[in-house]
Scaffold this active site. Sequence first.
Site, short mmCIF file in Angstrom:
data_model
loop_
_atom_site.label_atom_id
_atom_site.label_comp_id
_atom_site.label_asym_id
_atom_site.label_seq_id
_atom_site.Cartn_x
_atom_site.Cartn_y
_atom_site.Cartn_z
N HIS A 35 0.85 -1.20 0.00
CA HIS A 35 0.00 0.00 0.00
C HIS A 35 0.88 1.24 0.00
O HIS A 35 1.54 1.53 0.99
CB HIS A 35 -0.91 -0.01 1.22
CG HIS A 35 -1.78 -1.23 1.29
ND1 HIS A 35 -1.31 -2.44 1.74
CD2 HIS A 35 -3.07 -1.43 0.92
CE1 HIS A 35 -2.28 -3.34 1.67
NE2 HIS A 35 -3.36 -2.75 1.17
N HIS A 265 -4.73 3.77 -3.10
CA HIS A 265 -4.71 2.99 -1.85
C HIS A 265 -3.70 1.84 -1.90
O HIS A 265 -3.01 1.57 -0.94
CB HIS A 265 -6.12 2.44 -1.57
CG HIS A 265 -6.14 1.37 -0.53
ND1 HIS A 265 -6.37 1.65 0.80
CD2 HIS A 265 -5.94 0.03 -0.62
CE1 HIS A 265 -6.31 0.52 1.49
NE2 HIS A 265 -6.06 -0.48 0.65
N GLU A 414 -17.54 -6.55 24.28
CA GLU A 414 -16.61 -7.70 24.33
C GLU A 414 -15.43 -7.51 23.38
O GLU A 414 -14.29 -7.82 23.72
CB GLU A 414 -17.35 -9.00 23.97
CG GLU A 414 -18.46 -9.40 24.92
CD GLU A 414 -19.77 -8.67 24.65
OE1 GLU A 414 -19.85 -7.91 23.66
OE2 GLU A 414 -20.72 -8.86 25.43
N HIS A 476 -27.42 -18.56 24.20
CA HIS A 476 -26.36 -18.32 25.19
C HIS A 476 -25.51 -19.56 25.46
O HIS A 476 -24.53 -19.48 26.19
CB HIS A 476 -26.98 -17.86 26.51
CG HIS A 476 -27.40 -16.43 26.50
ND1 HIS A 476 -28.18 -15.89 25.51
CD2 HIS A 476 -27.14 -15.41 27.37
CE1 HIS A 476 -28.39 -14.61 25.77
NE2 HIS A 476 -27.77 -14.30 26.88
C1 LIG Z 1 -11.09 -6.07 9.36
C2 LIG Z 1 -10.52 -5.74 8.03
N1 LIG Z 1 -11.34 -5.72 6.96
C3 LIG Z 1 -10.83 -5.48 5.73
C4 LIG Z 1 -9.51 -5.26 5.56
C5 LIG Z 1 -8.95 -5.05 4.16
N2 LIG Z 1 -8.58 -3.64 3.99
C6 LIG Z 1 -7.32 -3.20 4.14
S1 LIG Z 1 -7.18 -1.56 3.93
C7 LIG Z 1 -8.82 -1.38 3.59
C8 LIG Z 1 -9.42 -0.04 3.28
C9 LIG Z 1 -9.07 0.91 4.34
O1 LIG Z 1 -9.40 2.21 3.97
P1 LIG Z 1 -8.67 3.41 4.70
O2 LIG Z 1 -8.54 3.13 6.14
O3 LIG Z 1 -9.36 4.65 4.31
O4 LIG Z 1 -7.21 3.35 4.14
P2 LIG Z 1 -6.62 4.22 2.94
O5 LIG Z 1 -7.44 3.91 1.73
O6 LIG Z 1 -6.71 5.63 3.33
O7 LIG Z 1 -5.22 3.72 2.80
C10 LIG Z 1 -9.46 -2.62 3.66
C11 LIG Z 1 -10.90 -2.81 3.40
C12 LIG Z 1 -8.70 -5.28 6.70
N3 LIG Z 1 -7.38 -5.09 6.66
N4 LIG Z 1 -9.23 -5.49 7.92
#
Ligand SMILES: Cc1ncc(C[n+]2csc(CCOP(=O)(O)OP(=O)(O)O)c2C)c(N)n1
Length: 681
Positions: A35, A265, A414, A476
Amino acid sequence: MDLKARAAAHPDHWSKANAIRALALDAVAAANSGHSGMPIGMADAATVLFEKHMNFDPSAPNWPDRDRFVLSAGHGSMLLYALLHLTGYKDMTLEQIKNFRQWGAITAGHPEYGHATGIETTTGPLGQGISNAVGFAMAEEIQRAHYGKKVVDHYTYVIAGDGCLMEGVSQEAITLAGRHQLSKLVVLWDNNNITIDGPVSLSDRTDQVGRFVSAGWDVIEIDGHDPREIDAALTQAKKNQKPTMIACKTHIALGHAAQDTSKGHGALTNDEQNAAAKAAWGWTTGPFEVPDAVLEGWRAIGARGKSTREAWEARFDTLPRGKRETFNRAYALDVPKKLSATIKAFKKQMSEGAPKLATRASSEKVLEVINPIMPETVGGSADLTGSNNTKTSDLGVFDTDNRGGRYVYWGIREHGMAAAMNGMALHGGLRPYGGTFMCFTDYARPAMRLAALMKIPTVFVMTHDSIGLGEDGPTHQPVEHLAISRATPNTYVFRPADTIETAEAWELALSSKSTPSVLSLTRQGLPTVRTEHKTKNMVAQGGYVLADAIGKRQAILMATGSEVSLAMQARDILHAEGIGTRVVSMPCWELFEEQDEALRKRVLPGGPVRVAIEAGIRMGWDRWLFGERGKREKSGFIGMHDFGASAPADVLFKELGITAEATAQKVRDLVAGNWKPDTRI
Ligand SMILES: Cc1ncc(C[n+]2csc(CCOP(=O)(O)OP(=O)(O)O)c2C)c(N)n1
């Protein structure tokens, strides 16, 4: 403001931030994965944070009073690796940066705790980091109250993206931080309006500023590329009486063709576009080359913490010896010398008294003797204190006017609780444990998995561990949760049979340095099965002979928790019929697995029929039934095959066939050679 004007306004800052941008761009392009956009966009904020605010010392990465930096937007891991390299962490060499995401490199896809020094936590799953950070900030408050501002006085800084703020767990974390006025927690929100699928507006219209304010935070909104604004916001944040969110308006992949788009991204790998971006930044050196003057500037930032750390050490040395020893012992995750004797004395008393107790109540009794001698424990529950039995008389309640309190009312959170407990463990100096109902393992699970992955000894107290909870019904009643927890690598799943085993399980959980524990505890009362006092911790063996066969050994019953006493009753029935029956208690499979073959063979010899009894699904039991010298045609399982039902516990056990008589019948059938295949889960 265009980039040239930004560069001209703050040339020194600009070149430092460019070093982060360029390393991120080069490393991701070389790996052809990763990234690029987030590190490029947040390079300015990170530069100011590390240059002007963070107290840290790369030559002593674990100095206890360092400021903590949590990269919650962990996909932007190159931001952190670049910072660690530039500020001079020894293990973060340029070679490592060049090997970003490659086999054997410490520069993993997401920043993994324990791989490289300077990484405070791993936050691949979005939302975890910001939630861990709440635990870091609580830990700082608790420790400051215990040891004084002279030796505990640091901040927790977080970089979180839109993704972190969208994840539900962040709501739990944010409201906890607001409730507890964790004023030393500072979150920098990378407000770039971009996620993977496109602009944030595709899926969200939250007013984030309003959201944080309503949760009890201070919010400062800034241009996230302006070093003066960043510096001023951080300066203000440190003075605030509430946690602070700094909304940094940024451009993802600043200066690149992909700027402000979701393309920015991910991995930016187009050579021409990357060259154009570097030109736009005014970066003229080749790939992975940081000009000497820029690197020197960064190394000077890394060097500035040494004197602060040394001054801290001098202050630490003035603490009374006892305090210093406790502080260091807790950070080293060593147990107090008294623990073993305390547990032994408790066990002796309990095996003599042989109380009938639910293991959740046994657990409270154990904690009553442990908590006073382990000041590093921090207990809590997700709004089930009276049910989880996690609170003991001496803990005090953590609150804004009682920072030294060691019990946290986590509320109905939780997921947030589990993540914050991990944060406390990662902060160091504390041993967190927290409770909920076992079936809500599902709600805590993402953090439970990360505790296992990060090798930290968080303790998850999961009560109401089967249909034995009775009338609350199948929503539960955990059925598959033991199997889920046991399926997780590096996790101890303890299901103790009585008060003695509960004490032994706690001793092990609180002695662990790198493995989290799940304590699976009953709601319903259980008789003491360990009536003969043994000083040895039998749970440490994982599985052991609780009661041997009288006469010829024809059957072995294996059971855990509440079903161990059922196995003992079945043994009585079978002995009355002349069928010699051994009962093996198996409170912790993982520890039994660790035993050598000879010991396992002594406990589970080949030959006799084997029946396992557990009020959960069968998954996993086959290993003990017909692995380990067992035979499929000589084995059976008494347990759950579907969800439970709502009724009193004794009715449920009877109706669902988990009884001593059903166990005895299974043994009779098997001994007579009447084995029937059972393909149910
Ligand atoms: C729980 C979870 N769901 C999905 C992902 C996959 N994922 C990685 S980055 C991202 C998008 C994040 O967007 P943002 O925080 O705005 O990051 P930016 O585009 O600014 O780098 C996703 C969906 C992940 N790492 N963790």
